[in-house]
Write a protein that holds these residues in place. Structure first.
Motif, PDB file in Angstrom:
ATOM      1  N   ARG A 253       2.663  16.898  21.533  1.00 50.95           N
ATOM      2  CA  ARG A 253       1.769  15.422  21.227  1.00 50.95           C
ATOM      3  C   ARG A 253       1.331  16.211  19.968  1.00 50.95           C
ATOM      4  N   ARG A 254       0.677  14.076  19.058  1.00 49.25           N
ATOM      5  CA  ARG A 254      -0.134  14.017  18.453  1.00 49.25           C
ATOM      6  C   ARG A 254      -0.823  14.315  18.351  1.00 49.25           C
ATOM      7  N   PRO A 255      -2.189  15.079  17.856  1.00 49.83           N
ATOM      8  CA  PRO A 255      -3.155  15.422  17.687  1.00 49.83           C
ATOM      9  C   PRO A 255      -4.054  14.790  17.120  1.00 49.83           C
ATOM     10  N   ASN A 256      -3.013  14.067  16.275  1.00 47.19           N
ATOM     11  CA  ASN A 256      -4.131  13.285  15.399  1.00 47.19           C
ATOM     12  C   ASN A 256      -4.427  11.558  15.961  1.00 47.19           C
ATOM     13  N   ASP A 257      -3.579  11.481  16.702  1.00 45.28           N
ATOM     14  CA  ASP A 257      -3.283   9.962  17.640  1.00 45.28           C
ATOM     15  C   ASP A 257      -4.641   9.814  18.562  1.00 45.28           C
ATOM     16  N   PRO A 258      -6.171   8.870  18.132  1.00 50.53           N
ATOM     17  CA  PRO A 258      -6.657   8.697  18.720  1.00 50.53           C
ATOM     18  C   PRO A 258      -6.543   7.731  20.205  1.00 50.53           C
ATOM     19  N   PRO A 259      -7.206   8.702  21.139  1.00 54.85           N
ATOM     20  CA  PRO A 259      -7.387   8.374  22.608  1.00 54.85           C
ATOM     21  C   PRO A 259      -7.093   7.230  22.955  1.00 54.85           C
ATOM     22  N   ASP A 467     -23.233  25.065  18.817  1.00 58.92           N
ATOM     23  CA  ASP A 467     -23.865  25.346  20.629  1.00 58.92           C
ATOM     24  C   ASP A 467     -24.515  24.059  21.229  1.00 58.92           C
ATOM     25  N   ALA A 468     -25.008  23.248  19.609  1.00 54.75           N
ATOM     26  CA  ALA A 468     -25.508  21.809  20.427  1.00 54.75           C
ATOM     27  C   ALA A 468     -24.523  21.168  21.106  1.00 54.75           C
ATOM     28  N   VAL A 469     -23.039  21.607  20.245  1.00 52.74           N
ATOM     29  CA  VAL A 469     -22.317  20.519  20.532  1.00 52.74           C
ATOM     30  C   VAL A 469     -21.264  20.577  21.981  1.00 52.74           C
ATOM     31  N   ASP A 470     -21.862  21.858  22.041  1.00 54.18           N
ATOM     32  CA  ASP A 470     -21.131  22.525  23.284  1.00 54.18           C
ATOM     33  C   ASP A 470     -22.196  22.039  24.603  1.00 54.18           C
ATOM     34  N   THR A 471     -22.925  21.507  24.243  1.00 51.72           N
ATOM     35  CA  THR A 471     -24.140  21.387  25.503  1.00 51.72           C
ATOM     36  C   THR A 471     -24.560  19.919  26.007  1.00 51.72           C
ATOM     37  N   ASP A 489     -16.078  18.912   5.784  1.00 52.83           N
ATOM     38  CA  ASP A 489     -15.013  19.066   6.424  1.00 52.83           C
ATOM     39  C   ASP A 489     -14.258  19.832   7.435  1.00 52.83           C
ATOM     40  N   THR A 490     -14.018  21.261   6.842  1.00 50.22           N
ATOM     41  CA  THR A 490     -13.384  22.130   7.544  1.00 50.22           C
ATOM     42  C   THR A 490     -14.822  22.292   9.156  1.00 50.22           C
ATOM     43  N   PHE A 491     -15.525  21.884   8.806  1.00 50.81           N
ATOM     44  CA  PHE A 491     -17.217  22.519   9.797  1.00 50.81           C
ATOM     45  C   PHE A 491     -16.530  21.018  11.007  1.00 50.81           C
ATOM     46  N   TRP A 492     -15.897  19.572  10.426  1.00 52.75           N
ATOM     47  CA  TRP A 492     -15.250  19.180  11.433  1.00 52.75           C
ATOM     48  C   TRP A 492     -13.982  19.271  11.632  1.00 52.75           C
ATOM     49  N   GLN A 493     -13.142  20.022  11.324  1.00 48.62           N
ATOM     50  CA  GLN A 493     -11.931  19.953  11.518  1.00 48.62           C
ATOM     51  C   GLN A 493     -12.157  21.227  12.856  1.00 48.62           C
ATOM     52  N   GLU A 494     -13.269  22.648  12.872  1.00 53.21           N
ATOM     53  CA  GLU A 494     -13.035  23.395  13.895  1.00 53.21           C
ATOM     54  C   GLU A 494     -13.786  22.388  15.302  1.00 53.21           C
ATOM     55  N   VAL A 499     -13.249  21.042  21.322  1.00 59.98           N
ATOM     56  CA  VAL A 499     -13.935  19.304  21.978  1.00 59.98           C
ATOM     57  C   VAL A 499     -12.357  18.760  22.154  1.00 59.98           C
ATOM     58  N   LYS A 500     -10.984  19.181  21.271  1.00 61.27           N
ATOM     59  CA  LYS A 500     -10.188  18.559  21.977  1.00 61.27           C
ATOM     60  C   LYS A 500      -9.685  20.288  22.813  1.00 61.27           C
ATOM     61  N   SER A 501      -9.702  21.440  23.087  1.00 61.81           N
ATOM     62  CA  SER A 501      -9.276  22.099  23.236  1.00 61.81           C
ATOM     63  C   SER A 501      -9.528  21.457  24.958  1.00 61.81           C
ATOM     64  N   ARG A 502     -10.299  21.137  24.948  1.00 64.15           N
ATOM     65  CA  ARG A 502     -11.124  20.835  26.693  1.00 64.15           C
ATOM     66  C   ARG A 502     -11.013  19.613  26.985  1.00 64.15           C
ATOM     67  N   ASP A 503     -10.696  18.482  25.924  1.00 68.79           N
ATOM     68  CA  ASP A 503     -10.941  17.054  26.377  1.00 68.79           C
ATOM     69  C   ASP A 503     -10.657  16.047  25.191  1.00 68.79           C
ATOM     70  N   PRO A 504      -8.725  16.214  25.665  1.00 67.89           N
ATOM     71  CA  PRO A 504      -8.092  15.269  24.797  1.00 67.89           C
ATOM     72  C   PRO A 504      -8.371  13.719  23.924  1.00 67.89           C
TER      73      PRO A 504
END
Length: 722
Positions: A253-259, A467-471, A489-494, A499-504
């Motif tokens: 997969r190419r994870p940096n491609d937009p949906p 936790d807010a993101v998960d909500t 930046d690294t917070f955005w990467q996390e 989120v992508k691990s749950r919904d690409p």
């Protein structure tokens, strides 16, 4: 998993904030350097979970993070300082850029099979000019995983991509046997027998600078036998509970491609406390009446130059209620604001909208824009409750519409109970949740007085926001990320990995002004095209020639955005003076044409299609200008009918002559179909002569525009070419 994430590519003198992921705020964490270039003396501070790491010598660093139950390794590839891209400053977004204490130790660098290319950072860097770009591709070849790179030179470079080097790093989080990686120029091979269930390969192109990294993600997954075709090596057949045979296979997969869905939509921003119009307000509810509001509809009649809502004055919208001119929404009939907005979904569907961005819907300090949040886990009481919000999302989904949640992570309101407890109280448990000035006042941007910046070096803050993101991830199709430039930046990467691990297919859209190419490095799928926005304003005001819009589109490649980056096109939003007010009717019609004919995803701000003049006023539904609405309907229908006008279509310049510098022509093509688009921002029709032969029937109006002197263009026209 507390691993700090993917390996990093960086230059000497640049900083990157590093932190354990999914952290336990009460757990001890410790960073140390296991290996580094011989000349390096940098050391991370002791007992600090979140560090700003600044390499002081080119080469490769291996850092270790002692976490609760495991020690994790992280590779950082540091290029020489002269390789630093021009759009990357001395620190990452939202980060101070201060490095840790230094010592005099010298450490050797062990061999590491995950790196290929020059490796030393000692190239002269003079022959390839400008920032390159790269795309990685992957496949399964027999019993090997194969990655190959397609490096692209800077558009202004006269040299070919063959002059560029490529460097790869295999992700430290994945199991790969030492010495198993084979490298041959721009290709990397790994035997399947040498990996676990997943392996991610990251790479950059290297010339005078290094590119934005790209990634290939190989993972094993169980595929229904006879389903989607995949390359399989040594498959293991298993029988599932339903009796079907499934095959264990590696998928690239190419994870940096937009949906894929996100590149074909028309976005629409709903300013939630103004969208319903006068039906949702009374004069007493309005915190800024027309008499006091220089940007209200009444005040703006006949105005052409108001600019009181520019980014320079209020880039994030974080102002107080008393300075916001919007109507406060009410629901006196017992129905929530969300229910009443849902009543307009049929209208939006008919208009051609299929993705909605709602301004913040969380509990706030009562500033109508909603960006000053006081509770990151509760829906604002004046809008409804979570059940009402979820019912709205379901109604949108029933019509095939996606919904974006406006995610505000840089700051809280000063009315937030945590800030109220911390202000002037260093003993508060929340004092270290915020950044503070020496004066004791909270850090903020642009002297906004109603918000306070979070301290992302505090793990409790990260935990709270994750936790807010998960909500809210559960009840949205994507996040529009407010003030993305002000969060590390690294917070955005996390967040992205989370989120992508749950919904690409979850969309991440960043508001970064001006846009930054490196924000496509494992952070965001789509970017506000701030350069095109500014250019369309300049052209609309007559301060730039119309062909400047072509330069703006080509500027994406020139700044270093990779070919797979997506862009949101807009001419106004809740922070901006309405385009029609600043630039006039004729230019506004042409700008609407630009949104649907230039490459990118068009976004309309609620009321834009009505000719609305007030920036945050209640929408004047009763006074909608039909010529505007019909114009937008025709244009959006045309974009849906002609795939070449979408993000997949090619874009290029054409030769033309015109009697005004207010007009511009360009070409869009896809497969065997080609079209020439013409925009005229002037007050009078423009006569345009095209060198390329076209059918003289305008596909927007269905009429021939041919005259004795050439094609006569009022505002926008699209012609079938060839």
């Amino acid at each position: 998993m507390e691993h700090p994430g993917p390996p990093r590519f960086i230059a000497v003198g640049e900083s990157v904030q590093l932190a354990p992921r999914d952290p336990d705020p009460d757990a001890p964490y410790e960073w140390r350097i296991r290996s580094a270039p011989v000349s390096s003396t940098v050391e991370p501070p002791d007992g600090t979970a979140v560090i700003d790491f600044t390499p002081d010598a080119p080469g490769r660093y291996t850092l270790e993070l002692d976490a609760r139950e495991k020690t994790y390794t992280l590779t950082i590839r540091a290029f020489a300082s002269e390789f630093a891209p021009g759009d990357v400053g001395g620190s990452a977004s939202g980060v101070s850029g201060v490095s840790g204490p230094q010592s005099g130790s010298a450490r050797s660098v062990p061999e590491h099979g995950a790196v290929s290319g020059s490796g030393s950072g000692a190239r002269s860097g003079t022959e390839t000019g400008g920032r390159p770009r790269v795309q990685l591709h992957g496949t399964v070849d027999g019993d090997e995983l194969v990655v190959w790179a397609n490096p692209l030179p800077h558009p202004g470079n006269e040299h070919a991509g063959e002059d560029l080097d490529v460097e790869f790093l295999v992700d430290d989080r994945d199991e790969v046997k030492e010495g198993a990686i084979q490298r041959d120029g721009r290709e990397l091979r790994i035997p399947i027998s040498a990996v676990g269930d997943r392996v991610r390969v990251h790479g950059v192109a290297v010339g005078e600078t290094y590119s934005v990294p790209d990634t290939i993600d190989f993972s094993r997954e169980v595929v229904v036998d006879g389903g989607e075709s995949r390359t399989v090596t040594k498959p293991t057949d298993t029988t599932a509970d339903d009796g079907e045979i499934r095959t264990d296979a590696f998928v690239a997969r190419r994870p940096n491609d937009p949906p894929e869905w996100a590149t074909d939509v028309t976005l629409y921003e709903i300013y939630v406390r103004g969208f319903l119009g006068d039906e949702a307000m009374t004069e007493a509810d309005d915190p800024g009446s027309e008499a006091d509001d220089p940007e209200s509809e009444a005040a703006n009649l006949g105005s052409e130059a108001a600019n009181l809502g520019s980014e320079a004055d209020d880039p994030g919208g974080e102002t107080g209620a008393e300075s916001d001119e919007s109507a406060t929404a009410t629901h006196t009939d017992g129905r929530s604001v969300f229910d009443r907005i849902a009543d307009r979904l049929d209208y939006l569907e008919e208009l051609g909208v299929d993705c909605l961005w709602l301004t913040p819907v969380l509990q706030n300090d009562h500033a109508p824009h909603g960006y000053n949040i006081t509770d990151f886990f509760s829906i604002a009481e004046d809008l409804g409750d979570r059940e009402d919000y979820e019912r709205f999302v379901s109604a949108a989904h029933d019509r095939g519409m996606k919904v974006l949640f406006d995610l505000v992570l840089n700051h809280s309101a000063r009315d937030h109970p945590f800030f109220q407890d911390a202000y002037g109280n260093p003993d508060s448990e929340y004092y270290d949740w915020y950044d503070w000035q020496d004066s004791g006042e909270p850090e903020t941007y642009f002297e906004w007085e109603y918000i306070a910046n979070w301290n992302f070096e505090n793990l409790a803050v990260r935990r709270h926001l994750l936790d807010a993101v998960d909500t809210w991830f559960e009840v949205a199709d994507g996040f529009r990320c407010d003030m993305a430039w002000a969060v590390p930046d690294t917070f955005w990467q996390e967040l992205r990995d989370r989120v992508k691990s749950r919904d690409p297919e979850f969309l991440l859209l960043d508001e970064t002004i001006p846009y930054v190419a490196d924000f496509h490095n494992g952070m965001f799928d789509m970017h506000f095209d701030t350069t095109l926005y500014f250019t369309l304003r300049q052209v609309g005001r007559g301060h730039a020639d119309a062909d400047a819009v072509l330069d703006a589109v080509e500027g994406r490649d020139e700044i270093g955005f990779p070919p797979h980056a997506a862009f949101m096109l807009y001419i106004e939003n809740h922070d901006e003076t309405r385009y029609v007010v600043e630039c006039g009717d004729e230019a506004a019609m042409a700008a609407a044409g630009a949104l649907v004919t230039l490459p990118g995803v068009p976004m309309l701000y609620g009321g834009q299609e009505l000719g609305q003049r007030g920036r945050r006023d209640a929408l004047a539904w009763e006074d909608a200008r039909e010529e505007f609405r019909e114009h937008y309907e025709r244009l959006l229908d045309l974009r849906n009918e002609i795939p070449a006008l979408g993000t997949a279509g090619g874009f290029s310049r054409v030769s033309y002559e015109t009697d005004t510098d207010r007009a511009v022509a360009f070409r869009r093509e896809l497969d065997d179909s080609a079209y020439v688009c013409v925009l005229n921002f002037g007050e009078s029709p423009a006569t345009v002569t095209l060198v390329e032969p076209v059918d003289d029937t305008d596909l927007v109006t269905g009429e021939s525009l041919l005259t004795a002197d050439g094609l006569e263009i009022d505002d926008v026209a699209v012609f079938h070419a060839g």
